[in-house]
Motif scaffolding. Structure first.
Motif, PDB file in Angstrom:
ATOM      1  N   TYR A 104      42.990  39.505  49.849  1.00  0.00           N
ATOM      2  CA  TYR A 104      42.741  39.363  48.416  1.00  0.00           C
ATOM      3  C   TYR A 104      41.401  38.675  48.137  1.00  0.00           C
ATOM      4  N   SER A 121      36.564  37.835  45.184  1.00  0.00           N
ATOM      5  CA  SER A 121      37.809  38.595  45.151  1.00  0.00           C
ATOM      6  C   SER A 121      37.578  40.039  45.588  1.00  0.00           C
ATOM      7  N   GLN A 132      43.075  42.478  41.753  1.00  0.00           N
ATOM      8  CA  GLN A 132      42.874  42.910  40.367  1.00  0.00           C
ATOM      9  C   GLN A 132      44.138  42.758  39.534  1.00  0.00           C
ATOM     10  N   ASP A 181      38.812  43.856  34.763  1.00  0.00           N
ATOM     11  CA  ASP A 181      37.825  42.900  35.274  1.00  0.00           C
ATOM     12  C   ASP A 181      38.387  41.497  35.437  1.00  0.00           C
ATOM     13  N   GLU A 182      39.698  41.368  35.447  1.00  0.00           N
ATOM     14  CA  GLU A 182      40.310  40.060  35.653  1.00  0.00           C
ATOM     15  C   GLU A 182      41.175  40.079  36.898  1.00  0.00           C
ATOM     16  N   LEU A 183      41.510  38.886  37.364  1.00  0.00           N
ATOM     17  CA  LEU A 183      42.365  38.724  38.533  1.00  0.00           C
ATOM     18  C   LEU A 183      43.812  38.543  38.108  1.00  0.00           C
ATOM     19  N   ALA A 212      37.273  38.425  37.700  1.00  0.00           N
ATOM     20  CA  ALA A 212      37.111  38.939  39.056  1.00  0.00           C
ATOM     21  C   ALA A 212      35.710  38.625  39.557  1.00  0.00           C
TER      22      ALA A 212
END
Length: 279
Positions: free
Chosen positions: A15, A35, A40, A46-48, A85
């Motif tokens: 990850y 990341s 994802q 575009d975020e974790l 991310a």
């Protein structure tokens, strides 16, 4: 997902990857990561996802001044902003030192700001076998559950695609019993402990038995926190859930779960949600 993202997902085996050497200044540990597509999130591309970020923090908390005579009794996470991310920094330090009880904190930074804080209480281990008593119900073993691919149909994102799930016939919206695992390491080149691996899966509780159907696009119910209480240190590679989900009438929700590992009940987790309906 683009062809370049698909190629990256095939190549990545973790990850996160370390990008710089660890920095130690007095009692502060600072680590730097980037990341991969496997981390994802499900709400925005575009975020974790909070689950692998939780696992990353768990790895840093575990590695910070380890004490073999201590056990973790609680780990909690508060989301302070969007989990962007890309490059992230994790800073770990002691909040409350002690001979028998200590509190340690990790702060995750992305794009120059703090986006998540994780804290863990550790206490000295002792033999309480004589009075041990578990009242929570047992969960049938993972071998008794059926393969379940509904997660990838319901939720998008690289993290969800990295999960293997098995469930039981009584699984339903708002309550369910599920086993999940992943073959993806938390940090490239570092074998995760069961503690890191299972903490890195716990945040999925919010999406395993949701009351509302996210794929319809008319409801948003992201959690703003995660708290896990442990009876003991986890074992094994699979994490089991017995989930109860509730949504109130004024925009709040709670997802609760009893957590299981290969040896039975290992703890509980709670998540509070911000629930919003589309206009």
């Amino acid at each position: 997902m683009t062809s370049s993202q698909e190629a990256t997902q095939t190549e990545d085996t973790a990850y996160f990857r370390r990008t710089k050497p660890i920095e130690m200044t007095e009692d502060v540990r600072t680590s730097f990561f980037v990341s991969t597509i496997h981390a994802q999130g499900a709400w925005q591309e575009d975020e974790l996802h909070m689950a692998p970020v939780s696992g990353l923090v768990a790895a840093e908390l575990e590695a910070y001044q380890p004490r073999e005579d201590f056990i973790t009794t609680r780990i909690s996470f508060d989301i302070l902003g969007k989990l962007h991310a890309g490059e992230v920094k994790v800073v770990t330090e002691t909040v409350r030192p002690g001979r028998t009880i200590e509190l340690i904190q990790s702060t995750v930074y992305a794009q120059g700001r703090a986006v998540l804080v994780g804290r863990t209480w550790k206490v000295i281990a002792s033999d309480t076998t004589r009075i041990a008593n578990i009242h929570d119900p047992e969960l049938p073993p993972v071998e008794d559950a059926e393969p379940w691919d509904e997660m990838t149909g319901r939720w998008p994102g690289g993290f969800i695609r990295s999960i293997q799930a098995r469930t039981f016939s009584d699984h339903a919206p708002g309550h369910g019993r599920v086993w999940i695992t992943t073959d993806i390491d938390m940090i490239e080149g570092e074998t995760p402990s069961p503690f890191v691996k299972l903490v890195g899966l716990a945040d999925t509780a919010n999406g395993l038995s949701p009351i509302a159907e996210p794929s319809r696009g008319d409801v948003f119910f992201a959690n703003v926190d995660l708290t896990i209480h442990f009876l003991r240190e986890p074992v094994g590679a699979w994490l089991g859930f017995a989930i109860s989900a509730n949504i109130g009438e004024t925009g709040g929700g709670i997802t609760s779960a009893i957590l299981y590992d290969a040896d039975g009940v290992v703890g509980r987790c709670e998540q509070s949600q911000t629930v919003r309906l589309a206009d």
